[in-house]
Write a protein that holds these residues in place. Structure first.
Motif, PDB file in Angstrom:
ATOM      1  N   LYS A  35       0.838  -1.206   0.000  1.00 14.66           N
ATOM      2  CA  LYS A  35       0.000   0.000   0.000  1.00 14.66           C
ATOM      3  C   LYS A  35       0.867   1.249   0.000  1.00 14.66           C
ATOM      4  O   LYS A  35       1.964   1.254   0.557  1.00 14.66           O
ATOM      5  CB  LYS A  35      -0.888   0.024   1.250  1.00 14.66           C
ATOM      6  N   ASP A  39      -1.340   6.112   2.649  1.00 14.72           N
ATOM      7  CA  ASP A  39      -2.520   5.304   2.982  1.00 14.72           C
ATOM      8  C   ASP A  39      -2.291   4.528   4.274  1.00 14.72           C
ATOM      9  O   ASP A  39      -3.191   4.389   5.101  1.00 14.72           O
ATOM     10  CB  ASP A  39      -2.863   4.335   1.844  1.00 14.72           C
ATOM     11  N   GLU A  43      -4.500   4.798   7.628  1.00 10.93           N
ATOM     12  CA  GLU A  43      -5.114   3.597   8.212  1.00 10.93           C
ATOM     13  C   GLU A  43      -4.667   3.396   9.664  1.00 10.93           C
ATOM     14  O   GLU A  43      -5.443   2.941  10.502  1.00 10.93           O
ATOM     15  CB  GLU A  43      -4.768   2.354   7.383  1.00 10.93           C
ATOM     16  N   ALA A 148      -3.516  -1.577   9.386  1.00 12.36           N
ATOM     17  CA  ALA A 148      -2.823  -0.603   8.532  1.00 12.36           C
ATOM     18  C   ALA A 148      -2.174  -1.276   7.324  1.00 12.36           C
ATOM     19  O   ALA A 148      -2.034  -0.656   6.270  1.00 12.36           O
ATOM     20  CB  ALA A 148      -1.767   0.135   9.338  1.00 12.36           C
TER      21      ALA A 148
END
Length: 151
Positions: A35, A39, A43, A148
């Protein structure tokens, strides 16, 4: 007799040099993801809040180094968080447990992956209640990291 004394003294010296220093072994929990970095940070903030913690600090080490003149320096972040109810319980069990506060997660990139890492609390102390508390807290910390990292 002198030779025996020299041998004994040498063995004692070797043994004292070989001994490991006293201290705690720190365990870490880590997850890797593809990711995007931002982001993952977003998260993490969501996961921390969903587990009823409040962020107490966010150090953007990589960004600050870039801002000070190293434009290609990679991202490195640390996020500290705490829940005062948990903190009170922990500190009432053991004042020495303050060294585990606040909870901390680091995020950085390495070899094309974003890495999320936290240290876990010890679960093998002489204090059974503290061990049980630590096991529950470690589960929560791992859930935060895993959330996450999820794609």
């Amino acid at each position: 007799m002198l030779i025996r004394l020299l041998i004994f003294a040498t063995l004692v010296l070797i043994a004292s040099c070989a001994s490991q220093p006293q201290g705690e072994f720190v365990r870490y929990y880590e997850a890797k993801t593809d990711k995007p970095y931002d982001d993952v940070l977003a998260e993490l903030e969501v996961a921390i809040a969903e587990h009823n913690f409040r962020i107490t600090g966010h150090s953007r080490v990589g960004k600050v180094i870039r801002d000070r003149g190293t434009p290609d320096f990679p991202d490195y972040d640390t996020i500290q968080f705490c829940n005062l109810t948990h903190a009170k319980i922990l500190l009432q069990m053991s004042p020495h447990a303050v060294k585990y506060m606040p909870c901390n997660v680091v995020v950085y990139q390495f070899e094309g992956k974003t890495i999320i890492k936290t240290h876990l609390m010890p679960t093998d102390t002489d204090h059974p209640e503290l061990n049980a508390f630590s096991e529950k807290m470690n589960e929560t910390l791992m859930k935060i990291v895993d959330f996450a990292a999820e794609q």
